[in-house]
Structures are given as structure tokens and as C-alpha cells.
Design a protein around this motif. Sequence first.
Motif, PDB file in Angstrom:
ATOM      1  N   HIS A  83      37.931  20.831  46.143  1.00 55.44           N
ATOM      2  CA  HIS A  83      38.216  22.253  45.950  1.00 55.44           C
ATOM      3  C   HIS A  83      39.288  22.725  46.919  1.00 55.44           C
ATOM      4  O   HIS A  83      39.440  22.201  48.008  1.00 55.44           O
ATOM      5  N   GLU A 133      36.792  27.245  55.774  1.00 51.50           N
ATOM      6  CA  GLU A 133      35.409  26.761  55.709  1.00 51.50           C
ATOM      7  C   GLU A 133      35.055  25.987  56.979  1.00 51.50           C
ATOM      8  O   GLU A 133      35.593  24.926  57.240  1.00 51.50           O
ATOM      9  N   HIS A 140      37.946  23.300  57.292  1.00 52.44           N
ATOM     10  CA  HIS A 140      38.850  23.092  56.175  1.00 52.44           C
ATOM     11  C   HIS A 140      39.592  24.408  55.970  1.00 52.44           C
ATOM     12  O   HIS A 140      39.039  25.355  55.408  1.00 52.44           O
ATOM     13  N   HIS A 149      40.236  20.044  49.695  1.00 51.67           N
ATOM     14  CA  HIS A 149      39.400  19.054  50.370  1.00 51.67           C
ATOM     15  C   HIS A 149      38.261  18.677  49.433  1.00 51.67           C
ATOM     16  O   HIS A 149      38.032  19.315  48.409  1.00 51.67           O
ATOM     17  N   LEU A 201      30.537  18.391  51.211  1.00 52.01           N
ATOM     18  CA  LEU A 201      31.955  18.438  51.546  1.00 52.01           C
ATOM     19  C   LEU A 201      32.670  19.459  50.704  1.00 52.01           C
ATOM     20  O   LEU A 201      33.750  19.834  50.964  1.00 52.01           O
TER      21      LEU A 201
HETATM   22 FE   LIG Z   1      34.200  22.798  50.901  1.00 52.25          FE
END
Ligand SMILES: [Fe+2]
Length: 396
Positions: free
Chosen positions: A297, A304, A327, A333, A396
Amino acid sequence: MPFYQRLGELPRKRHIVARDNGRLLTEEVMGFEGFSGLESILYHLSSPCRVIELGEFEPIVREEWVPGTHAHRHLRTWDVPPAGDAVSGRQLLMWNGDVEISFARPTETMDYFFRNGEGDEVIFVHEGSGTLESVFGDLPYKPGDYLVVPRGTTYRFAPEGEQRYLVFETPGLITIPKRYRNEHGQLMEHAPYYHRDIHPPTELRTHRDRGEFVVKVRVRGGYQTYVIDYHPFDVVGWDGYVYPWTFSIHDFEPVTGRIHQPPPSHQTFAGPNFVICSFCPRKLDYDPEAVPIPYHHSNLQSEEMIYYVDGNFSSRKGIEVGSVTLHPSGLPHGPQPGLAEKSLGMTETHEYAVMCDTFNPLRLTTLAADLDDGKYMYSWAEDASSDGQAGVTSHL
Ligand SMILES: [Fe+2]
């Protein structure tokens, strides 16, 4: 904040004569948004305005790190040396105008009282237990608790054992997401927690001591110290919707589905332009064709931050308990090479993590620079068959 509470002795009605041993009590309305938001009413033995000495004002100084490159970051906090007390020991990692994210390993006991006069706080207790002693009474805490402390609450930590916190401070209000509540404010049954999971102060102890007490107040970008001649926890009773409370990450009921549930399903708290989410052990997606770990995404409007709390991260290269990944916006990522394939058929995850998504860019401190491993950005370029790709991280 989540529902009406009362502790101690209260007069029959608001704004009427109330006495303690013949002495007229001082009524204090503590509320938000003028007099239209949530509020509590406290009854003090002494005027809460009473100050005998104005102390120092200590401005907050942030040491910013402006990286020369824009990249995903991995910070290791586990071995950061302990420092200070539950307030002075907060070590800022990243911040913006909406939220400050700090890490703390306090060893000292607070010899003063603290009040955040310009922000709400969420303190995630990674390690340690104890009591948040406050003007609203004693609030016990234990590992896994989020301590939610509304601005204006005078408090002091009484810690037991080694302490490790992740701290969020915001000039806005910390709230329970609206979609979890009905129009009357009650949590609905699809919410990942219920009123019984929310713990307000358990006991109000009215302190009648006189002497010199130091109260430090965060206000206008610094800490102002005041000396008062009465114990600040001099409340004989209070009621209302404003008070500190705890909610345990272990009481978060994860939402699972046949196919992947998006990150908002993990939301725990809402702040202005940011959310705080809890990732908890849960069954993974159960469709036979499901890919149980997330998609790639692009956080086009958010940054994030994830703090890894507990679980088997050791098999995933570099990530460990106490790790923080960031992120930032503008970059995609997702699972690292080979993880999606490896996740097929997985049925459950046992990891705990706390995430903060901010909708405005985060700035980093020099502490973040010191903790940055400098390699995380390249972890998507590694060979899927290398040792570093052996594990699966589910968020993740
Ligand atoms: Fe994420």
C-alpha cells in the motif's frame, strides 16, 4: 471520558453549598470546548488556583534530524538507556503539529506533580505496573494498558518494577472512534471493546496535607513550575465524563474475516489527524484462496509508525521487540519478498504491536537518527530465499 463516573462525596445538586467539616468546598468545572464539551465537576478543599510561588519556565527544545534522504526507517529502542521519571524521561522520537511520539524507560520516581495543560496523553505501558495517582483518584495500570489521560489532569506515577512506555501527546482530543458508538455515545457491539473493558480510577483518596508541593504544568511549549501549599489531590468528590482511564491491548477484540481486513479494523483511538491502532493475536483470513498478510500500500496521505510489542519478530530480519518502523508518505510499502507466498495457509498470528498513522508528515529527532538502522529501506530488494525473509509479520 467514555461514560459517566463519580467517586467520593458529592452534594445533592451542582452549584449548591457543599461543606467538609463545616468548610465550604471549592467547586471546579473542568471541561472541554468552552462549556459545551465533556466535563467533570470536582470539589476541592482548597482553591485549585492557589499558588504561593511561581517557579521556572522551561521551554521544550526538540533536536530535529532532517535526513538527507526520504526512506522507510527502522529504529531500535530496546536498548535505549533508562532515563528520568515518567514525564522527564520521555525521549521524543518523532512529531508533528498533531501528535508527539516518545519512548520512555523511567527509573526515577516523580518528586513533583504533573499536569499537561495543553494536550491529551495516551501512555502505552509496555513494561511495568503501578498506579497513576491523580486528582480523580488512583488508577492502577499493568503491562499492555493504554493509560488515557485528558489534559488538565494533575497526576503522579507510582511505578512498581521496571517501566517501559510508548507515549503519545496531542494538542487535540483523544476519543473513541465515532463509528464504534451509537448516537447516544454507547459502544456498539461490533466495536472491538466494550465499556467493561474501560477502567476508570478505582479509589479517591482525599489528601489534607499542608506543606510545599511542586506542580509542573506543560503549557505554551514548555513546563511551568508552581509551588502550592496544599496537596493537589484534595478532592472530596467528583463526577462527570472527564477522567483518566485504562484500556488493555489484551482486551482488544480483533476483527477477522474470510479475506483480509484493512488496517482501520485495528483502530483503537482517534486523535486530530491521526489514529492509534492495536495489532493483536488473532485468527487469520480463512478463505482457502486468501492471502493472509496485507497488500502493498501507498500511504499517500499518511505516515505509519509501528511499535513492536511482543511476538516472534526474530525470524524477520531486523525487526525485534521494541523496534519502531516508520513508513513515510509518498512511498509504497508491504510484505517483503517471499512473505506473501510464505503466508499462504497460515491460520493465526501471535504478535502485538501499536500503530500510529498520522495524516500529516512526521519530523524526526536526533534520537531517531541514532536508532535508525540505515538498512531497512533496502529490505525489499533482498532475495526472497535469503535468511532474512524467513518469518512473517502480519501487519506490514
Ligand atoms: Fe502499512
